[in-house]
Scaffold this motif. Structure first.
Motif, short mmCIF file in Angstrom:
data_model
loop_
_atom_site.label_atom_id
_atom_site.label_comp_id
_atom_site.label_asym_id
_atom_site.label_seq_id
_atom_site.Cartn_x
_atom_site.Cartn_y
_atom_site.Cartn_z
N LEU A 262 3.83 16.42 21.95
CA LEU A 262 3.92 14.98 21.68
C LEU A 262 5.22 14.44 22.24
N VAL A 263 5.09 13.52 23.18
CA VAL A 263 6.25 12.80 23.72
C VAL A 263 5.97 11.32 23.48
N ILE A 264 6.73 10.71 22.60
CA ILE A 264 6.42 9.35 22.20
C ILE A 264 7.70 8.60 21.83
N ASP A 265 7.76 7.35 22.22
CA ASP A 265 8.86 6.49 21.79
C ASP A 265 8.59 6.00 20.37
N LEU A 266 9.64 5.92 19.59
CA LEU A 266 9.52 5.36 18.25
C LEU A 266 10.14 3.97 18.26
N PRO A 267 9.32 2.94 18.43
CA PRO A 267 9.86 1.58 18.49
C PRO A 267 10.41 1.16 17.14
N SER A 268 11.26 0.17 17.16
CA SER A 268 11.79 -0.37 15.91
C SER A 268 10.68 -1.04 15.13
N TYR A 269 10.78 -0.98 13.80
CA TYR A 269 9.82 -1.69 12.96
C TYR A 269 9.99 -3.20 13.13
N GLN A 270 8.90 -3.89 13.06
CA GLN A 270 8.95 -5.35 13.14
C GLN A 270 7.77 -5.93 12.37
N LEU A 271 7.93 -7.15 11.92
CA LEU A 271 6.86 -7.81 11.18
C LEU A 271 5.75 -8.19 12.14
N PRO A 272 4.52 -7.76 11.90
CA PRO A 272 3.41 -8.13 12.79
C PRO A 272 3.19 -9.64 12.78
N THR A 273 2.74 -10.16 13.90
CA THR A 273 2.45 -11.59 13.99
C THR A 273 0.95 -11.81 13.85
N ALA A 274 0.59 -12.82 13.08
CA ALA A 274 -0.83 -13.11 12.86
C ALA A 274 -1.51 -13.48 14.17
N ARG A 275 -0.84 -14.23 15.01
CA ARG A 275 -1.43 -14.67 16.28
C ARG A 275 -1.81 -13.47 17.14
N LEU A 276 -0.90 -12.50 17.24
CA LEU A 276 -1.17 -11.33 18.06
C LEU A 276 -2.29 -10.49 17.46
N ALA A 277 -2.24 -10.25 16.14
CA ALA A 277 -3.25 -9.42 15.49
C ALA A 277 -4.64 -10.03 15.65
N LEU A 278 -4.74 -11.34 15.45
CA LEU A 278 -6.04 -12.01 15.58
C LEU A 278 -6.51 -12.01 17.02
N SER A 279 -5.59 -12.15 17.96
CA SER A 279 -5.96 -12.14 19.37
C SER A 279 -6.51 -10.79 19.78
N VAL A 280 -5.81 -9.71 19.38
CA VAL A 280 -6.27 -8.36 19.70
C VAL A 280 -7.61 -8.09 19.03
N MET A 281 -7.74 -8.49 17.77
CA MET A 281 -9.00 -8.29 17.05
C MET A 281 -10.15 -8.98 17.76
N TRP A 282 -9.96 -10.21 18.17
CA TRP A 282 -11.04 -10.97 18.80
C TRP A 282 -11.44 -10.35 20.14
N ILE A 283 -10.47 -9.92 20.94
CA ILE A 283 -10.78 -9.30 22.23
C ILE A 283 -11.63 -8.05 22.02
N ARG A 284 -11.23 -7.21 21.08
CA ARG A 284 -11.95 -5.95 20.85
C ARG A 284 -13.31 -6.18 20.21
N LEU A 285 -13.38 -7.10 19.24
CA LEU A 285 -14.66 -7.38 18.57
C LEU A 285 -15.65 -7.98 19.55
N ARG A 286 -15.21 -8.94 20.34
CA ARG A 286 -16.11 -9.57 21.31
C ARG A 286 -16.62 -8.56 22.32
#
Length: 660
Positions: free
Chosen positions: A459-483
């Motif tokens: 396993l070689v992986i970057d550990l990004p800093s934690y951040q608060l998810p954005t509703a706009r991004l989550a909904l956008s990703v969800m819609w792309i994948r669901l559609r």
């Protein structure tokens, strides 16, 4: 190759808006976890397409980036300015994450080929290299490699806020001067800096492709990277960050796995509990008002009853309803995964589970879709996209159908209450234990056969800093994948439901009308009687027991309603488990197993549940597999599961009838 031809060369298997023919093509490249996909989603919105690049198993995303800023000119921003302000569309392609142009995987090979192996006129019109401000040197290595070939290059500096929290500041103007390439700061999550990026890309497209660096010597490149970092990057004292504090628990050898299980339990609860009322409501709406309205309309035009009504209402509308009932569950799952990815926790989950998953040749992140599979196999297979390598996605997608989804749980509960009323809970728990064992054993088998030459990857992986998810991004990703799922898998599901309905509607060897035939006299009954003898060694050589396995291919919970129709008794799918065990349906099933197994009903029902657990998944899962890993591997999994399920059920019956 012309620009127009290039714009159409990427096959996509999901719908979405694309840039018009002839639009400039801009490649978005950068290291994994640099914020590249977040920026891509911010620039294209929910109108992107995803699909495998032609001739490869590598998936890319592309979409229309509609620029809105004015062209640079002396009067820009004034009321007297008459420079052209019309928006311009760009065909933006999000290539897989890559640390350099020295490929270590098929994903990185695609990036390398498109940027330096293809003829100059077939390469992107411009390249935006995303550089993580917390690891500037690593990102600049890729940028300078690209600059060693004729390209229009723009550097987009991301995660400057995270860098600042770590005491790192980057002087953009000094960096730009040192590199001789335009540099802008941008944040896809907050959409800040997008206007500056638009201007930089427009300005780059107005220039001629140029080789900015003549040397291909890695030592020269590293020296230039080091000089740029020394000139533009300042490191000051950094306090202990929130990320470091959280990781003391999230990556702890004991607390880490406990936290991970808690997160997965929450995801499981959302997919099985929160989505359930939404699914039931959609199903009731489709089977109630929609179906009733369709029947009333057909009655008005003289087509009520018979084949037309059955085909339209029970076949087509029922098939569409099957697809739509998956939509709430899929949407919630995609949102959960988007939140986990955006927050930075997904990388930690991979670290925590890596040791266990490496035993079957998979990285830690593969554990997440497998866990999701216990809720529903469909979104779990879609969730394999979190895995970088095609081999990992294929293997995980082949293992997921062995997880006991909630649809199987409905049948297990009913059979357990019917045959083991005093130990129903233990019986169902046993099926879950067997399910986990099947995942592990099948993984080990495939690893040491089909993929025996490919050891488990470190396993070689970057550990990004934690951040608060954005509703706009989550909904956008969800819609792309669901559609994408609904457009590609929906047709397969609807057509299969119609085929099953036709099998149950067409009479064979009887004078009954089409659509008015008893199950045993239909084509469905004929198929069931044909395959029933194959299950004699497993103890359930009965058409009324094997037939529901056919309808179970549409949906596993359909077994109970099929039995109800077969025995002409009430459907008890939604009844209390105790009521199910005492129902006429349960009595009919007990008598059927007793007769088919020649007095070894308990052994036969265990064999039946094992077959149900491990045989071919529902049509929605098949459609999801086809979308993610293609027909060849889907059919391979189809055959392996049937053979495995039959063998397992036969062995179980032959052994258990000696002791039960």
């Amino acid at each position: 190759m012309s620009t127009t031809h290039k714009a159409a060369s990427c096959h996509s298997n999901a719908g979405g808006a694309v840039a018009p023919a002839g639009a400039p093509i801009v490649a978005l490249v950068g290291a994994p976890n640099s914020g590249k996909s977040t920026l891509f989603n911010a620039l294209t919105g929910a109108k992107a397409q995803t699909g495998n690049w032609p001739g490869t198993t590598v998936e890319v995303a592309r979409g229309a980036w509609r620029l809105s800023t004015a062209h640079d000119c002396a009067c820009a921003g004034t009321s007297e300015c008459h420079c052209p302000h019309q928006a311009q569309a760009i065909d933006l392609i999000d290539f897989p994450g890559a640390y350099s142009l020295d490929p270590m995987s098929p994903d990185e090979e695609l990036t390398r080929d498109m940027l330096i192996r293809h003829p100059v006129d077939e390469r992107p019109d411009a390249v935006v290299v995303l550089v993580d401000a917390t690891a500037v040197a690593r990102g600049l290595n890729m940028a300078l490699q690209v600059a060693e070939y004729p390209h229009r290059v723009v550097i987009a500096l991301s995660k400057t806020d995270t860098a600042a929290a770590r005491g790192i500041t980057v002087d953009v103007r000094k960096l730009e001067k040192q590199l001789g390439m335009p540099v802008v700061t941008v944040n896809g999550r907050t959409r800040s800096g997008i206007a500056e990026l638009e201007r930089a890309v427009r300005a780059a497209l107005a220039t001629t492709k140029t080789t900015l660096r003549t040397s291909h010597d890695p030592d020269d490149r590293f020296r230039d990277v080091d000089a740029a970092v020394k000139a533009a990057v300042t490191r000051g004292p950094a306090a202990t960050t929130a990320t470091e504090k959280i990781d003391r628990f999230a990556l702890h050898p004991v607390l880490g796995p406990i936290l991970f299980l808690g997160v997965m339990w929450l995801v499981f609860q959302i997919t099985t509990t929160v989505a359930a009322p939404l699914q039931d409501g959609l199903e009731a709406f489709i089977l109630g008002p929609v179906s009733d309205a369709a029947r009333a309309g057909l009655e008005k035009v003289g087509l009520g009853g018979g084949l037309v009504e059955g085909l339209l209402v029970d076949g087509f509308i029922g098939g569409v309803g099957t697809v739509l009932t998956f939509a709430p569950l899929m949407a919630l799952m995609f949102i959960c995964l988007a939140v986990l990815e955006d927050s930075g926790y997904m990388a930690r989950a991979a670290v925590v589970t890596d040791r266990v998953m490496r035993a079957i040749g998979l990285p830690g992140k593969a554990f997440i879709p497998i866990i999701v599979g216990f809720g529903c196999n469909v979104p779990a297979i879609a969730a394999t996209r979190v895995l970088a390598a095609p081999r990992q996605r294929i293997l995980t997608a082949l293992l997921i159908p062995f997880t006991s989804c909630s649809a199987r749980l409905v049948v297990f509960l009913m059979l357990a209450q019917t045959f083991f009323p005093a130990h129903a809970g233990s019986a169902v728990f046993t099926m879950y234990v067997v399910s986990i064992a099947l995942v592990v054993l099948t993984g080990l088998l495939l690893r040491h056969t089909l993929w025996r030459a490919m050891p488990a990857e470190a396993l070689v992986i970057d550990l990004p800093s934690y951040q608060l998810p954005t509703a706009r991004l989550a909904l956008s990703v969800m819609w792309i994948r669901l559609r994408g799922f609904l457009r590609t898998a929906g047709g397969i599901i609807v057509s299969t439901v119609i085929v099953i309905w036709l099998l149950m509607a067409i009479p064979v060897g009887t004078d009954a009308r089409i659509g008015e035939v008893a199950p045993q006299d239909s084509a469905y009954g004929t198929v069931a009687r044909t395959i029933a003898p194959a299950f004699a060694p497993a103890g359930f050589d009965s058409w009324s027991l094997t037939g529901p396995l056919v309808t179970g291919f549409v949906a596993k919970e359909a077994l109970i309603s099929t039995w109800a129709q077969t025995y002409a008794v009430a459907d008890v799918t939604d009844a209390d488990p105790t009521e199910q065990a005492a129902s006429p349906l349960a009595s009919s099933i007990r008598a059927d197993f007793e007769a088919a197994s020649e007095g070894h009903a308990l052994a036969a029902v265990w064999a039946y549940m094992l077959f149900l657990l491990s045989y071919t998944p529902c049509v929605a899962t098949i459609a999801a597999q086809r979308r993610e890993i293609g027909w060849r591997w889907t059919l391979f999994g189809f055959g392996v599961q049937l053979a495995f399920a039959w063998t397992l059920s036969v062995i179980a019956f032959q052994l258990l009838k000696l002791v039960l």
